[in-house]
Design a protein around this motif. Structure first.
Motif, PDB file in Angstrom:
ATOM      1  N   HIS A  99       0.940  -1.229  -0.152  1.00 44.23           N
ATOM      2  CA  HIS A  99      -0.042   0.107   0.087  1.00 44.23           C
ATOM      3  C   HIS A  99       0.793   1.300   0.030  1.00 44.23           C
ATOM      4  CE1 HIS A  99      -4.071  -1.779   0.260  1.00 44.23           C
ATOM      5  NE2 HIS A  99      -3.556  -2.554   1.105  1.00 44.23           N
TER       6      HIS A  99
ATOM      7  N   LEU B 230       2.028   1.545  -3.510  1.00 40.76           N
ATOM      8  CA  LEU B 230       1.032   2.125  -4.426  1.00 40.76           C
ATOM      9  C   LEU B 230       0.665   3.528  -4.117  1.00 40.76           C
ATOM     10  CD1 LEU B 230      -1.213   1.386  -6.339  1.00 40.76           C
ATOM     11  CD2 LEU B 230      -2.516   0.982  -4.236  1.00 40.76           C
TER      12      LEU B 230
ATOM     13  N   ARG C  26       2.347   0.915 -10.303  1.00 36.68           N
ATOM     14  CA  ARG C  26       0.964   0.776  -9.589  1.00 36.68           C
ATOM     15  C   ARG C  26       0.024  -0.079 -10.072  1.00 36.68           C
ATOM     16  NH1 ARG C  26      -0.482   5.421  -7.055  1.00 36.68           N
ATOM     17  NH2 ARG C  26      -2.449   5.344  -8.008  1.00 36.68           N
TER      18      ARG C  26
ATOM     19  N   GLN D 100      -1.836  -2.967  -7.564  1.00 36.01           N
ATOM     20  CA  GLN D 100      -3.101  -3.018  -7.667  1.00 36.01           C
ATOM     21  C   GLN D 100      -3.703  -4.491  -8.029  1.00 36.01           C
ATOM     22  OE1 GLN D 100      -4.291   0.193 -10.373  1.00 36.01           O
ATOM     23  NE2 GLN D 100      -4.444   1.799  -8.870  1.00 36.01           N
TER      24      GLN D 100
ATOM     25  N   LEU E 149      -5.488  -6.779  -5.307  1.00 34.23           N
ATOM     26  CA  LEU E 149      -6.879  -7.460  -5.550  1.00 34.23           C
ATOM     27  C   LEU E 149      -6.804  -8.773  -5.773  1.00 34.23           C
ATOM     28  CD1 LEU E 149      -8.286  -4.862  -8.180  1.00 34.23           C
ATOM     29  CD2 LEU E 149      -9.268  -5.363  -5.747  1.00 34.23           C
TER      30      LEU E 149
END
Length: 161
Positions: free
Chosen positions: A102, A105, A114, A118, A122
């Protein structure tokens, strides 16, 4: 309750991942592997193969990110490898690696990185949901439903007939 990922919403979660990451990322790896049966536009037709591709790619990307995470550990980290057990090292990695993802990111300016972060975030949630569903952990399933529902409603079709 009907057993299986398809009846628990697993393909909805996987559909989100494929709609977000198939065209520019997963499809390239699919072609490199020579897998021809996966249709990125409709995961429900090839769910098992699509899930396998996503998990394989996740495992390899995670492995590289773990290597980066470990090389970035420095003397200011709270972990002392001489004084702590392997179990505490595993606990340290399990709690700090998601924070690392995080943080990277939020601070990275490179769009490719990035996107990778992600994808990992996910797809890790999808993998945990799938494992929770297969083991009957209803609390985790409810948690992932609340986590994924806003993401799921954005790119997924809203009609099913």
């Amino acid at each position: 309750m009907v057993p299986g990922d398809l009846h628990g919403g697993g393909f909805h979660f996987l559909m989100v991942i494929f709609q977000l990451f198939y065209g520019g990322f997963l499809q390239v790896i699919q072609v490199a592997l020579g897998w021809k049966k996966i249709r990125g536009t409709d995961v429900t037709k090839t769910y098992e193969q699509s899930a396998q591709l996503a998990i394989i790619v996740l495992t390899e990307v995670e492995r590289q990110l773990y290597a980066t995470f470990i090389t970035n550990l420095d003397e200011t980290s709270e972990f002392d490898e001489d004084k702590n057990s392997p179990a505490s090292l595993a606990d340290y990695f399990a709690t700090r690696f998601p924070l690392f993802l995080h943080t990277k990111l939020d601070t990275s300016t490179d769009d490719v990185f990035r996107m990778m972060f992600q994808f990992v975030i996910l797809t890790r949630r999808y993998r945990r949901f799938r494992d929770s569903f297969r083991h009957g952990d209803i609390i985790s399933i409810e948690s992932f439903d609340h986590c994924f529902m806003p993401i799921c409603l954005a790119p997924v079709k809203h009609y099913y007939f």
